[in-house]
Design an enzyme around this catalytic site. Structure first.
Site, PDB file in Angstrom:
ATOM      1  N   ASN A 179       0.650  -1.206   0.101  1.00  0.00           N
ATOM      2  CA  ASN A 179       0.047   0.004  -0.110  1.00  0.00           C
ATOM      3  C   ASN A 179       0.812   1.084  -0.293  1.00  0.00           C
ATOM      4  O   ASN A 179       0.205   2.284  -0.180  1.00  0.00           O
ATOM      5  CB  ASN A 179      -1.048  -0.034   1.200  1.00  0.00           C
TER       6      ASN A 179
ATOM      7  N   HIS B 295      -1.574   2.018   9.527  1.00  0.00           N
ATOM      8  CA  HIS B 295      -2.492   1.864   8.564  1.00  0.00           C
ATOM      9  C   HIS B 295      -3.307   3.164   8.665  1.00  0.00           C
ATOM     10  O   HIS B 295      -2.473   4.224   8.426  1.00  0.00           O
ATOM     11  CB  HIS B 295      -3.570   0.749   9.021  1.00  0.00           C
TER      12      HIS B 295
ATOM     13  N   ASP C  94      -7.544 -11.692  -4.666  1.00  0.00           N
ATOM     14  CA  ASP C  94      -7.608 -10.576  -3.771  1.00  0.00           C
ATOM     15  C   ASP C  94      -7.845 -11.277  -2.284  1.00  0.00           C
ATOM     16  O   ASP C  94      -7.130 -10.698  -1.636  1.00  0.00           O
ATOM     17  CB  ASP C  94      -8.417  -9.441  -4.288  1.00  0.00           C
TER      18      ASP C  94
ATOM     19  N   TRP D 284     -10.960  -7.784  12.065  1.00  0.00           N
ATOM     20  CA  TRP D 284     -10.047  -7.240  10.682  1.00  0.00           C
ATOM     21  C   TRP D 284      -8.743  -7.721  11.040  1.00  0.00           C
ATOM     22  O   TRP D 284      -8.061  -7.920  10.239  1.00  0.00           O
ATOM     23  CB  TRP D 284     -10.664  -5.975  10.393  1.00  0.00           C
TER      24      TRP D 284
ATOM     25  N   GLU E 258      -2.301  -0.351  -8.095  1.00  0.00           N
ATOM     26  CA  GLU E 258      -3.570  -0.363  -7.579  1.00  0.00           C
ATOM     27  C   GLU E 258      -4.353   1.097  -7.367  1.00  0.00           C
ATOM     28  O   GLU E 258      -5.443   1.150  -7.925  1.00  0.00           O
ATOM     29  CB  GLU E 258      -3.702  -1.209  -6.376  1.00  0.00           C
TER      30      GLU E 258
ATOM     31  N   SER F 137       2.547  -2.104   4.988  1.00  0.00           N
ATOM     32  CA  SER F 137       3.732  -3.132   5.196  1.00  0.00           C
ATOM     33  C   SER F 137       5.062  -2.633   4.895  1.00  0.00           C
ATOM     34  O   SER F 137       5.723  -2.872   5.690  1.00  0.00           O
ATOM     35  CB  SER F 137       3.280  -4.488   4.454  1.00  0.00           C
TER      36      SER F 137
ATOM     37  N   ARG G 133     -15.165  -3.011   5.654  1.00  0.00           N
ATOM     38  CA  ARG G 133     -14.564  -4.028   5.012  1.00  0.00           C
ATOM     39  C   ARG G 133     -15.960  -4.828   4.771  1.00  0.00           C
ATOM     40  O   ARG G 133     -17.112  -4.724   5.156  1.00  0.00           O
ATOM     41  CB  ARG G 133     -13.829  -4.924   6.001  1.00  0.00           C
TER      42      ARG G 133
HETATM   43  P1  FAD Z   1       3.322  -6.548  12.641  1.00  0.00           P
HETATM   44  O1  FAD Z   1       3.516  -6.809  11.477  1.00  0.00           O
HETATM   45  O2  FAD Z   1       1.696  -6.903  12.955  1.00  0.00           O
HETATM   46  O3  FAD Z   1       4.020  -7.270  13.770  1.00  0.00           O
HETATM   47  C1  FAD Z   1       3.955  -7.468  15.165  1.00  0.00           C
HETATM   48  C2  FAD Z   1       4.881  -8.565  15.643  1.00  0.00           C
HETATM   49  O4  FAD Z   1       4.846  -8.399  17.187  1.00  0.00           O
HETATM   50  C3  FAD Z   1       4.346 -10.015  15.145  1.00  0.00           C
HETATM   51  O5  FAD Z   1       5.371 -10.655  14.860  1.00  0.00           O
HETATM   52  C4  FAD Z   1       3.776 -10.454  16.699  1.00  0.00           C
HETATM   53  O6  FAD Z   1       3.831 -11.751  16.713  1.00  0.00           O
HETATM   54  C5  FAD Z   1       4.773  -9.774  17.576  1.00  0.00           C
HETATM   55  N1  FAD Z   1       4.339  -9.555  18.777  1.00  0.00           N
HETATM   56  C6  FAD Z   1       2.912  -9.061  19.502  1.00  0.00           C
HETATM   57  N2  FAD Z   1       2.960  -8.863  20.852  1.00  0.00           N
HETATM   58  C7  FAD Z   1       4.263  -9.438  21.254  1.00  0.00           C
HETATM   59  C8  FAD Z   1       4.714  -9.802  22.480  1.00  0.00           C
HETATM   60  N3  FAD Z   1       4.286  -9.496  23.323  1.00  0.00           N
HETATM   61  N4  FAD Z   1       5.987 -10.267  22.530  1.00  0.00           N
HETATM   62  C9  FAD Z   1       6.587 -10.615  21.482  1.00  0.00           C
HETATM   63  N5  FAD Z   1       6.271 -10.426  20.083  1.00  0.00           N
HETATM   64  C10 FAD Z   1       4.840  -9.973  20.161  1.00  0.00           C
HETATM   65  N6  FAD Z   1      -0.219  -3.338   4.242  1.00  0.00           N
HETATM   66  C11 FAD Z   1      -0.032  -3.222   2.723  1.00  0.00           C
HETATM   67  O7  FAD Z   1       1.038  -2.827   2.423  1.00  0.00           O
HETATM   68  N7  FAD Z   1      -0.919  -3.640   2.139  1.00  0.00           N
HETATM   69  C12 FAD Z   1      -2.095  -4.372   2.500  1.00  0.00           C
HETATM   70  O8  FAD Z   1      -2.670  -4.547   1.424  1.00  0.00           O
HETATM   71  C13 FAD Z   1      -2.273  -4.201   3.886  1.00  0.00           C
HETATM   72  N8  FAD Z   1      -3.609  -4.877   4.362  1.00  0.00           N
HETATM   73  C14 FAD Z   1      -3.573  -4.966   5.670  1.00  0.00           C
HETATM   74  C15 FAD Z   1      -4.685  -5.740   6.040  1.00  0.00           C
HETATM   75  C16 FAD Z   1      -4.925  -5.837   7.669  1.00  0.00           C
HETATM   76  C17 FAD Z   1      -6.222  -7.006   8.099  1.00  0.00           C
HETATM   77  C18 FAD Z   1      -4.062  -5.421   8.565  1.00  0.00           C
HETATM   78  C19 FAD Z   1      -4.201  -5.491  10.120  1.00  0.00           C
HETATM   79  C20 FAD Z   1      -3.067  -4.934   8.027  1.00  0.00           C
HETATM   80  C21 FAD Z   1      -2.992  -4.362   6.735  1.00  0.00           C
HETATM   81  N9  FAD Z   1      -1.523  -3.885   6.121  1.00  0.00           N
HETATM   82  C22 FAD Z   1      -1.339  -3.901   4.904  1.00  0.00           C
HETATM   83  C23 FAD Z   1      -0.603  -3.192   6.998  1.00  0.00           C
HETATM   84  C24 FAD Z   1       0.556  -3.736   7.639  1.00  0.00           C
HETATM   85  O9  FAD Z   1       0.165  -5.263   7.672  1.00  0.00           O
HETATM   86  C25 FAD Z   1       1.071  -3.194   8.826  1.00  0.00           C
HETATM   87  O10 FAD Z   1       0.979  -1.960   8.600  1.00  0.00           O
HETATM   88  C26 FAD Z   1       2.364  -3.828   9.035  1.00  0.00           C
HETATM   89  O11 FAD Z   1       2.234  -5.304   9.307  1.00  0.00           O
HETATM   90  C27 FAD Z   1       2.839  -3.244  10.554  1.00  0.00           C
HETATM   91  O12 FAD Z   1       4.050  -3.828  10.875  1.00  0.00           O
HETATM   92  P2  FAD Z   1       4.414  -4.020  12.597  1.00  0.00           P
HETATM   93  O13 FAD Z   1       5.788  -4.598  12.558  1.00  0.00           O
HETATM   94  O14 FAD Z   1       4.361  -2.841  13.245  1.00  0.00           O
HETATM   95  O15 FAD Z   1       3.280  -4.900  13.171  1.00  0.00           O
END
Ligand code: FAD
Length: 634
Positions: free
Chosen positions: A61, A392, A355, A228, A135, A443, A259
């Protein structure tokens, strides 16, 4: 109670979490750390399939496309996408409140993460002339079922499997006992083995994602757990950083995704790629008919693209008037594409299903179960329960240092060392969902931000070479605290004939129901049509205090339930922080995410500023304060 072995891990940089930000941090940290600095990653799950991207995604995204590798968006020419335009877009979508320095910093770095993904094997859709398929203006399409596996593999290769600890839930961060306001370690437990983990670290990147199941979800009964947002992110990022005194910002700016109903399937490809539109039960396109209702939110409500919360608002106004169900007009969109190019029929059908199959398999299953043929019938969509996240279209997270060339002077006093993405706690960094007021990273941006944080964290470690961490609290005390719910269960389980009902403890499942009910009824959940007010919030906070007392009596029968207990504790603190922010901001800035019935309008003159909260780690008292909004671009 069983014996629990103590595993002491001494490291330089500890990455807590294994998601997109953590994987980015791992790769970058190793690059700068070389072999002299030890980097360790700990994840509550298995890196290959953990976090929000566990199931895969169908689109990236955030991609700016400054190298010209992406096709121009419809109606634009190549080269029109710039960090400045991206900041403008994010600011508009978040109703004027973002940290422009942080957003700009993500924008100027995000493409390199995407290019790495492609190098590591992620299939990105290409046009006939070899460009990435857009997209929408900022998004590109991928075959992303294995997205997380690919990104995790690179992190594993960088750090080495011996430096990755999986299935360990981190419970709390530890401050140093000698140096004030300095991070020194963390504790957690294995969810599979009788092992207690005691980490000592010189710097920590806390990246545990956002928070789900704070609010009562629409899915109930057999569907409970379907949400979600991934149910395994439970607010650990926010609560653990709060407990050591890191201020949070924008915690009121939650996210309510609209959604596909019940399966929570993504709508992005339908709106952006297939150019579908949504209508109410009477075939009215609410984004068109509700235009006059959005005018009072000018300039945001009168500019394109319409902000996410205002699109929700338009839909909700119709729903509140009883004009539901709301439908995505998949059949109209597909018929239009087919009328222009009948040969695309099979391909289009495959794209529509892929998708979902790439990222929300349950939606494909639900469509199949309900005999939905998207080219023939419309499909119901629905605004979901609220979630807290920072990457997000919501903007929760910590108040963080920005890059030294962009961060406004007004914020510099909060961050004397000037380490990018460091919180106000020395040595504590975050990224992705952990960084507040910097939405739309998604992501790719979360991965890029993890890399930025890691680079700065390694510099911090090198600049403070002589620091030897001595975490507060004895190992035995910390261990007793972590395993207390197991002890509580064991000591009281025979008090009643039904182990779920006991006057001496509360099990995690009952606890989360109580939390969900309080948040729904007092903090503007689905049951109250996202509406709250000062009296409701004050009453809700009173109820949370009682729940907090009961949190001391959380009980767990197994290690898995112990994790559920601590997840709920993390949710509780995150929920309280959210409520305090809702209470402090006296306006309705994000209609469609939440409404203050006592302050129903947006107040641009008085409230275009940041609201921050801080929990004092010694006294447990909350402090609310503000920072000014400083624009970077016109
Ligand atoms: P995350 O990737 O969620 O990682 C969190 C990590 O922390 C995980 O590994 C988890 O296991 C770990 N964790 C949690 N609590 C603990 C704890 N207490 N101790 C140890 N480990 C822990 N982005 C796009 O680019 N395109 C898309 O189409 C898109 N669709 C999405 C759809 C959904 C439903 C969601 C929720 C998100 C979407 N995103 C998308 C956004 C993207 O997924 C997030 O922006 C991104 O994953 C955030 O990264 P993060 O590392 O902060 O969190």
């Amino acid at each position: 109670m069983a014996d629990f072995e103590v595993v002491e891990v001494n490291t330089d940089l500890l990455i807590i979490g294994g998601g997109m930000a953590a994987c980015g941090a791992a790769v970058e940290a190793k690059y700068w750390a070389g072999d002299d600095i030890k980097v360790t990653l700990v994840d509550k799950a298995a890196l290959e399939r953990s976090g929000a991207v566990a199931q895969g995604l169908s689109a990236i995204n955030t991609y700016i496309g400054m190298s010209g590798r992406a096709a121009p968006a419809v109606g634009e020419e190549s080269g029109q996408h710039t960090p400045e335009k991206f900041v403008h877009y994010v600011r508009q979508d978040l109703m004027g409140i973002v940290r422009e320095d942080l957003v700009y910093d993500v924008a100027r770095h995000v493409d390199s993460s995407v290019h790495l993904f492609e190098k590591w094997g992620l299939p990105i859709w290409k046009t006939e002339d070899g460009k990435y398929v857009r997209e929408g203006t900022w998004q590109i399409m991928i075959n992303g079922e294995s997205y997380k596996c690919i990104v995790a593999e690179a992190a594993k290769n960088a750090l080495g499997e011996e430096n990755i600890i999986e299935r360990v839930f981190v419970v709390k961060l530890l401050l140093d006992e000698k140096v004030p306001n300095r991070i020194a370690g963390a504790v957690g437990f294995s969810v599979r083995e009788n092992k207690f983990y005691y980490f000592k670290a010189k710097a920590i990147i806390c990246v545990c994602g956002g928070a789900v199941h704070i609010f009562r979800p629409r899915s109930t009964g057999e569907g409970y757990g379907r949400a979600w947002y991934p149910p395994w992110n439970a607010g650990s990022t926010y609560s653990m950083m709060l407990e050591v005194g890191a201020p949070m910002v924008n915690m009121e700016c939650r996210f309510v995704p609209a959604r596909y109903k019940d399966g929570y399937g993504p709508v992005g490809a339908w709106f952006l790629l297939f150019k579908a539109y949504a209508t109410n039960a009477f075939d009215e396109n609410y984004v068109q008919t509700r235009k006059p209702d959005l005018e009072k939110y000018a300039p945001y409500g009168t500019t394109k693209p319409v902000p996410t919360c205002l699109r929700n608002h338009a839909m909700m106004l119709d729903m509140f008037e009883g004009k539901f169900p709301i439908f995505m007009r998949t059949e109209a969109a597909m018929q239009k594409i087919l009328s222009e190019n009948p040969k695309r029929a099979k391909h289009l059908e495959a794209e529509a299903w892929e998708d979902f199959l790439d990222m929300t398999v349950s939606q494909a299953v639900l469509w199949a179960a309900e005999n939905v043929e998207p080219e023939k019938v419309k499909s119901e969509i629905m605004p979901s329960e609220p979630y807290l996240m920072g990457s997000h279209s919501g903007a929760n997270g910590a108040w963080c240092c920005g890059p030294d060339d962009l961060m406004p002077e007004e914020y510099k006093a909060d961050f004397p060392g000037g380490y990018n993405r460091m919180t106000t706690v020395e040595g504590l960094f975050t990224a992705g969902d952990g960084v507040g007021a910097s939405a739309h990273k998604f992501s790719s941006g979360s991965h890029a931000e993890g890399r930025l944080a890691a680079k700065a964290a390694i510099k911090y470690i090198l600049d403070h070479k002589d620091f030897e961490p001595s975490p507060r609290g004895s190992v035995e005390e910390l261990k007793a605290q972590v395993y207390k719910p197991l002890k509580t269960f064991e000591e009281n389980k025979n008090y009643t004939s039904d182990p779920n009902v006991n006057p001496n403890y509360i099990r995690p499942k009952g606890f989360v129901f109580r939390l969900n009910k309080i948040m729904d009824e007092y903090a503007g959940g689905i049951g109250w049509q996202y509406t709250t007010s000062e009296p409701a919030l004050l009453r809700g906070l009173e109820k949370l205090q009682v729940l907090k007392e009961d949190a001391d009596k959380l009980a767990a029968e197994t290690l898995h339930e112990l994790m559920r207990a601590w997840e709920n504790y993390h949710r509780l603190l995150t929920a309280e922080c959210h409520m305090r922010h809702l209470l402090y901001r006296k306006e309705t800035r994000w209609p469609g995410y939440y409404y203050r019935s006592d302050y129903p309008d947006m107040d641009e003159q008085n409230w275009r500023k940041f609201v921050l909260s801080k929990l004092n780690p010694d006294t447990g008292e909350w402090e609310m304060f503000e920072r000014p909004y400083v624009p970077l671009i016109d």
